[in-house]
Design a protein around this motif. Structure first.
Motif, PDB file in Angstrom:
ATOM      1  N   THR A   6       0.853  -1.194   0.000  1.00 49.45           N
ATOM      2  CA  THR A   6       0.000   0.000   0.000  1.00 49.45           C
ATOM      3  C   THR A   6       0.879   1.231   0.000  1.00 49.45           C
ATOM      4  O   THR A   6       1.835   1.321   0.783  1.00 49.45           O
ATOM      5  N   LEU A   7       0.567   2.161  -0.872  1.00 42.89           N
ATOM      6  CA  LEU A   7       1.287   3.423  -0.930  1.00 42.89           C
ATOM      7  C   LEU A   7       0.349   4.532  -0.475  1.00 42.89           C
ATOM      8  O   LEU A   7      -0.660   4.814  -1.127  1.00 42.89           O
ATOM      9  N   HIS A   8       0.660   5.133   0.670  1.00 44.32           N
ATOM     10  CA  HIS A   8      -0.134   6.230   1.215  1.00 44.32           C
ATOM     11  C   HIS A   8       0.470   7.543   0.732  1.00 44.32           C
ATOM     12  O   HIS A   8       1.677   7.766   0.876  1.00 44.32           O
ATOM     13  N   TYR A  15       6.763  13.697  -4.700  1.00 43.46           N
ATOM     14  CA  TYR A  15       7.409  12.566  -4.034  1.00 43.46           C
ATOM     15  C   TYR A  15       6.552  11.309  -4.151  1.00 43.46           C
ATOM     16  O   TYR A  15       7.069  10.197  -4.306  1.00 43.46           O
ATOM     17  N   MET A  16       5.250  11.464  -4.086  1.00 51.30           N
ATOM     18  CA  MET A  16       4.348  10.340  -4.306  1.00 51.30           C
ATOM     19  C   MET A  16       4.541   9.799  -5.725  1.00 51.30           C
ATOM     20  O   MET A  16       4.579   8.577  -5.947  1.00 51.30           O
ATOM     21  N   LEU A  49       1.626   6.874  10.836  1.00 55.89           N
ATOM     22  CA  LEU A  49       2.522   6.144   9.952  1.00 55.89           C
ATOM     23  C   LEU A  49       3.893   6.784   9.851  1.00 55.89           C
ATOM     24  O   LEU A  49       4.904   6.102   9.632  1.00 55.89           O
ATOM     25  N   ASN A  50       3.934   8.101   9.976  1.00 58.96           N
ATOM     26  CA  ASN A  50       5.171   8.861   9.835  1.00 58.96           C
ATOM     27  C   ASN A  50       5.128   9.994  10.861  1.00 58.96           C
ATOM     28  O   ASN A  50       4.271  10.868  10.774  1.00 58.96           O
ATOM     29  N   PRO A  51       6.038  10.001  11.823  1.00 56.67           N
ATOM     30  CA  PRO A  51       5.990  11.023  12.871  1.00 56.67           C
ATOM     31  C   PRO A  51       6.175  12.445  12.361  1.00 56.67           C
ATOM     32  O   PRO A  51       5.892  13.399  13.072  1.00 56.67           O
ATOM     33  N   PHE A  52       6.624  12.572  11.098  1.00 54.30           N
ATOM     34  CA  PHE A  52       6.803  13.899  10.510  1.00 54.30           C
ATOM     35  C   PHE A  52       5.588  14.318   9.682  1.00 54.30           C
ATOM     36  O   PHE A  52       5.547  15.430   9.158  1.00 54.30           O
ATOM     37  N   GLY A  53       4.620  13.420   9.540  1.00 50.25           N
ATOM     38  CA  GLY A  53       3.375  13.768   8.864  1.00 50.25           C
ATOM     39  C   GLY A  53       3.502  14.065   7.395  1.00 50.25           C
ATOM     40  O   GLY A  53       2.753  14.872   6.849  1.00 50.25           O
ATOM     41  N   ARG A  54       4.445  13.395   6.720  1.00 48.80           N
ATOM     42  CA  ARG A  54       4.668  13.666   5.304  1.00 48.80           C
ATOM     43  C   ARG A  54       4.420  12.416   4.458  1.00 48.80           C
ATOM     44  O   ARG A  54       4.405  11.298   4.947  1.00 48.80           O
ATOM     45  N   VAL A  55       4.261  12.640   3.168  1.00 49.21           N
ATOM     46  CA  VAL A  55       4.031  11.549   2.219  1.00 49.21           C
ATOM     47  C   VAL A  55       5.233  11.450   1.276  1.00 49.21           C
ATOM     48  O   VAL A  55       5.971  12.422   1.116  1.00 49.21           O
ATOM     49  N   PRO A  56       5.392  10.257   0.678  1.00 50.71           N
ATOM     50  CA  PRO A  56       4.579   9.055   0.786  1.00 50.71           C
ATOM     51  C   PRO A  56       5.020   8.162   1.937  1.00 50.71           C
ATOM     52  O   PRO A  56       6.101   8.355   2.504  1.00 50.71           O
TER      53      PRO A  56
END
Length: 212
Positions: A6-8, A15-16, A49-56
């Motif tokens: 899965t790609l969020h 970057y996505m 999912l990511n403590p920095f709140g960034r994607v992906p």
């Protein structure tokens, strides 16, 4: 059964798109989960999912990974398919250098400044800043010049698609959506020739989020 992938991420994120391209080049089936990091609810969900709140963010079974360079590197090593990094040491080093230059020096002027304020915000009905666009255009030649030297050398950015191109394609494409950006790129002969050679590749076209 193989672990699901899965790609969020945010559909319009460059970057996505880089992660999307890497998965496509390796032929990895995956599910895309849309998360808007600029939305309060979306950012709150991302923090789990990511403590920095960034994607992906990539999930492969129970394994969760963030940071785009880490994701494209993992995709290259974890799945069968054509290698996304050159085997030769100097070419591999150049590919890694391109990824570093793109992230550290190209993203802000090409995307956050020129594209975001000159193309994306107006397309979304928001006011862009001409001053921010001008600053991006002022700074962009330094990053483009560094990439020009690498493209002219020919070890990478020479026609194929790999990890370096996954990271660079979204940035250049976004930059060229602005007329002044497209005109500026034409002044960098090797880089411009590289872009002309890859922009219509199936993986590039299929990953286009419709940036404006």
């Amino acid at each position: 059964m193989a672990d699901a992938v899965t790609l969020h991420g945010y559909h319009f994120s460059v970057y996505m798109r880089a992660a999307r391209m890497a998965l496509a080049l390796k032929g990895v089936p995956y599910t895309e989960h849309e998360v808007n990091p600029f939305d309060e609810a979306g950012r709150a969900g991302l923090m789990a999912l990511n403590p920095f709140g960034r994607v992906p963010v990539l999930q492969h079974g129970a394994f969760t990974l963030y940071e785009t360079a880490a994701i494209t590197g993992y995709v290259d090593r974890a799945f069968e398919g054509p290698p996304l990094m050159p085997a030769e040491a100097k070419a591999a080093a150049r590919a890694a250098q391109v990824i570093g230059i793109v992230d550290a020096y190209a993203y802000v002027p090409l995307v956050r400044q020129v594209f975001s304020h000159g193309v994306f915000r107006p397309a979304e009905g928001h006011q862009g800043s001409a001053e921010v666009v001008a600053e991006g255009l002022r700074v962009a030649p330094r990053a483009l010049g560094a990439l020009e030297a690498i493209a002219a050398e020919g070890l990478v950015l020479s026609g194929g698609l790999g990890r370096a191109e996954c990271h660079l394609v979204p940035m250049v494409d976004a930059f060229c959506r602005h007329e002044a950006g497209a005109e500026m790129l034409e002044g960098f002969a090797a880089l411009s020739a590289w872009w002309a050679g890859v922009r219509d590749a199936p993986v590039v076209k299929a990953s286009d989020p419709g940036l404006g």
